[in-house]
Scaffold this motif. Structure first.
Motif, PDB file in Angstrom:
ATOM      1  N   UNK A 285     -88.339  -1.244  -5.569  1.00  0.00           N
ATOM      2  CA  UNK A 285     -87.081  -1.749  -6.110  1.00  0.00           C
ATOM      3  C   UNK A 285     -85.971  -1.645  -5.068  1.00  0.00           C
ATOM      4  N   UNK A 286     -85.886  -0.502  -4.406  1.00  0.00           N
ATOM      5  CA  UNK A 286     -84.859  -0.302  -3.377  1.00  0.00           C
ATOM      6  C   UNK A 286     -85.081  -1.256  -2.207  1.00  0.00           C
ATOM      7  N   UNK A 287     -86.340  -1.458  -1.828  1.00  0.00           N
ATOM      8  CA  UNK A 287     -86.641  -2.389  -0.744  1.00  0.00           C
ATOM      9  C   UNK A 287     -86.177  -3.801  -1.096  1.00  0.00           C
ATOM     10  N   UNK A 288     -86.401  -4.212  -2.343  1.00  0.00           N
ATOM     11  CA  UNK A 288     -85.979  -5.551  -2.763  1.00  0.00           C
ATOM     12  C   UNK A 288     -84.459  -5.661  -2.810  1.00  0.00           C
ATOM     13  N   UNK A 289     -83.797  -4.605  -3.276  1.00  0.00           N
ATOM     14  CA  UNK A 289     -82.331  -4.610  -3.241  1.00  0.00           C
ATOM     15  C   UNK A 289     -81.850  -4.848  -1.813  1.00  0.00           C
ATOM     16  N   UNK A 290     -82.482  -4.153  -0.875  1.00  0.00           N
ATOM     17  CA  UNK A 290     -82.057  -4.248   0.515  1.00  0.00           C
ATOM     18  C   UNK A 290     -82.345  -5.627   1.102  1.00  0.00           C
ATOM     19  N   UNK A 291     -83.550  -6.126   0.876  1.00  0.00           N
ATOM     20  CA  UNK A 291     -83.959  -7.399   1.485  1.00  0.00           C
ATOM     21  C   UNK A 291     -83.264  -8.602   0.854  1.00  0.00           C
ATOM     22  N   UNK A 292     -83.041  -8.543  -0.444  1.00  0.00           N
ATOM     23  CA  UNK A 292     -82.466  -9.699  -1.136  1.00  0.00           C
ATOM     24  C   UNK A 292     -80.948  -9.573  -1.291  1.00  0.00           C
ATOM     25  N   UNK A 293     -80.512  -8.543  -2.004  1.00  0.00           N
ATOM     26  CA  UNK A 293     -79.098  -8.435  -2.354  1.00  0.00           C
ATOM     27  C   UNK A 293     -78.228  -8.000  -1.180  1.00  0.00           C
ATOM     28  N   UNK A 294     -78.669  -6.986  -0.456  1.00  0.00           N
ATOM     29  CA  UNK A 294     -77.854  -6.519   0.670  1.00  0.00           C
ATOM     30  C   UNK A 294     -77.840  -7.533   1.808  1.00  0.00           C
ATOM     31  N   UNK A 295     -78.954  -8.231   1.989  1.00  0.00           N
ATOM     32  CA  UNK A 295     -78.980  -9.290   3.000  1.00  0.00           C
ATOM     33  C   UNK A 295     -77.987 -10.391   2.634  1.00  0.00           C
ATOM     34  N   UNK A 296     -77.966 -10.770   1.353  1.00  0.00           N
ATOM     35  CA  UNK A 296     -77.017 -11.788   0.898  1.00  0.00           C
ATOM     36  C   UNK A 296     -75.579 -11.296   1.054  1.00  0.00           C
TER      37      UNK A 296
ATOM     38  N   UNK B 214     -80.509   3.294 -17.073  1.00  0.00           N
ATOM     39  CA  UNK B 214     -80.437   3.158 -15.624  1.00  0.00           C
ATOM     40  C   UNK B 214     -81.610   2.334 -15.097  1.00  0.00           C
ATOM     41  N   UNK B 215     -81.656   2.143 -13.796  1.00  0.00           N
ATOM     42  CA  UNK B 215     -82.643   1.251 -13.197  1.00  0.00           C
ATOM     43  C   UNK B 215     -84.082   1.655 -13.495  1.00  0.00           C
ATOM     44  N   UNK B 216     -84.358   2.958 -13.496  1.00  0.00           N
ATOM     45  CA  UNK B 216     -85.732   3.412 -13.698  1.00  0.00           C
ATOM     46  C   UNK B 216     -85.980   3.954 -15.102  1.00  0.00           C
ATOM     47  N   UNK B 217     -84.992   3.863 -15.963  1.00  0.00           N
ATOM     48  CA  UNK B 217     -85.166   4.379 -17.316  1.00  0.00           C
ATOM     49  C   UNK B 217     -83.928   5.117 -17.781  1.00  0.00           C
ATOM     50  N   UNK B 218     -84.119   6.341 -18.260  1.00  0.00           N
ATOM     51  CA  UNK B 218     -83.007   7.090 -18.842  1.00  0.00           C
ATOM     52  C   UNK B 218     -82.302   8.007 -17.853  1.00  0.00           C
ATOM     53  N   UNK B 219     -82.839   8.152 -16.644  1.00  0.00           N
ATOM     54  CA  UNK B 219     -82.257   9.073 -15.668  1.00  0.00           C
ATOM     55  C   UNK B 219     -81.711   8.325 -14.457  1.00  0.00           C
ATOM     56  N   UNK B 220     -80.573   8.782 -13.970  1.00  0.00           N
ATOM     57  CA  UNK B 220     -79.970   8.244 -12.756  1.00  0.00           C
ATOM     58  C   UNK B 220     -80.885   8.539 -11.570  1.00  0.00           C
ATOM     59  N   UNK B 221     -81.021   7.577 -10.648  1.00  0.00           N
ATOM     60  CA  UNK B 221     -81.967   7.725  -9.544  1.00  0.00           C
ATOM     61  C   UNK B 221     -81.388   7.166  -8.248  1.00  0.00           C
ATOM     62  N   UNK B 222     -82.182   7.270  -7.183  1.00  0.00           N
ATOM     63  CA  UNK B 222     -81.778   6.686  -5.904  1.00  0.00           C
ATOM     64  C   UNK B 222     -81.593   5.178  -6.012  1.00  0.00           C
ATOM     65  N   UNK B 223     -82.345   4.535  -6.897  1.00  0.00           N
ATOM     66  CA  UNK B 223     -82.181   3.089  -7.084  1.00  0.00           C
ATOM     67  C   UNK B 223     -80.778   2.763  -7.592  1.00  0.00           C
ATOM     68  N   UNK B 224     -80.253   3.597  -8.474  1.00  0.00           N
ATOM     69  CA  UNK B 224     -78.893   3.392  -8.985  1.00  0.00           C
ATOM     70  C   UNK B 224     -77.857   3.652  -7.896  1.00  0.00           C
ATOM     71  N   UNK B 225     -78.093   4.707  -7.103  1.00  0.00           N
ATOM     72  CA  UNK B 225     -77.176   5.002  -6.000  1.00  0.00           C
ATOM     73  C   UNK B 225     -77.169   3.869  -4.987  1.00  0.00           C
TER      74      UNK B 225
END
Length: 210
Positions: free
Chosen positions: A102-113, A147-158
């Motif tokens: 998920x984090x990799x996709x955020x980086x490659x797609x959203x952060x690249x854009x 949150x992104x992975x369920x009920x707990x805040x994670x690195x994906x949310x950060x």
């Protein structure tokens, strides 16, 4: 958590004042409530330190005693391993892999854009559409969980939170169909770690005193 003035900090994070990558790492630091001095590279002396510590001369750069780490994803996972409470990644390997994807996709797609837009690329409008469409699509599952992975805040949310915060600065407005994503963003922005992570230039993006 700031270090006392008369005590040498165990950890030092070199951060940009409005760097999207640094911002996510600051969120992780404040989630962990770790004793760490944040040094902003608008100070020329700290910029020189980064040039010495990091062969790429980039932020964020973390110094932990004799260890020097750079690259936001590497730093964030190191902090989660080094300071396991509260955990920001799943325990089991399958869900950890899903989180990393998920984090990799955020980086490659959203952060690249995002980077294309910030650079004023001729592809900026296409990049805005990518961000708008992907964040709108996320609304479906974010309506079902905190949150992104369920009920707990994670690195994906950060990782995703600094991008969501910067949407007004890049001319992206989410449609009504993205209500789940917009509500999710409000939950993340309300967290103490996120509020504490904001620099003055970042607060100015939304003109809101968080």
């Amino acid at each position: 958590m700031a270090s006392p003035a008369n005590k040498k900090p165990i950890m030092v994070l070199y951060s940009g004042v409005d760097c999207i990558y640094s911002h996510g790492t600051r969120v992780v630091l404040f989630e962990k409530e770790v004793e760490c001095e944040v040094r902003y590279t608008d100070n020329d002396d700290y910029l020189e330190d980064v040039a010495e510590y990091n062969p790429y001369g980039e932020v964020p750069t973390l110094v932990d005693r004799e260890l020097i780490i750079y690259g936001s994803r590497v730093i964030n996972e190191y902090l989660d391993d080094r300071l396991p409470h509260p955990p920001l990644m799943p325990v089991d390997p399958v869900n950890r892999a899903r989180a990393r994807l998920m984090i990799m996709r955020f980086n490659r797609d959203l952060y690249k854009a995002f980077t294309l837009i910030k650079k004023g690329s001729a592809r900026s409008e296409k990049a805005r559409k990518i961000i708008r469409d992907q964040l709108t699509a996320m609304s479906v599952f974010l309506e079902q969980q905190e949150y992104m992975l369920g009920e707990d805040f994670s690195l994906a949310d950060a990782w995703i939170a600094p991008l969501l915060w910067r949407l007004p600065a890049i001319g992206v407005e989410l449609p009504a169909q993205a209500k789940g994503t917009l509500d999710y963003a409000d939950r993340v922005f309300a967290r103490q770690s996120f509020q504490t992570s904001l620099t003055e230039p970042e607060k100015d993006i939304r003109g809101i005193e968080y």
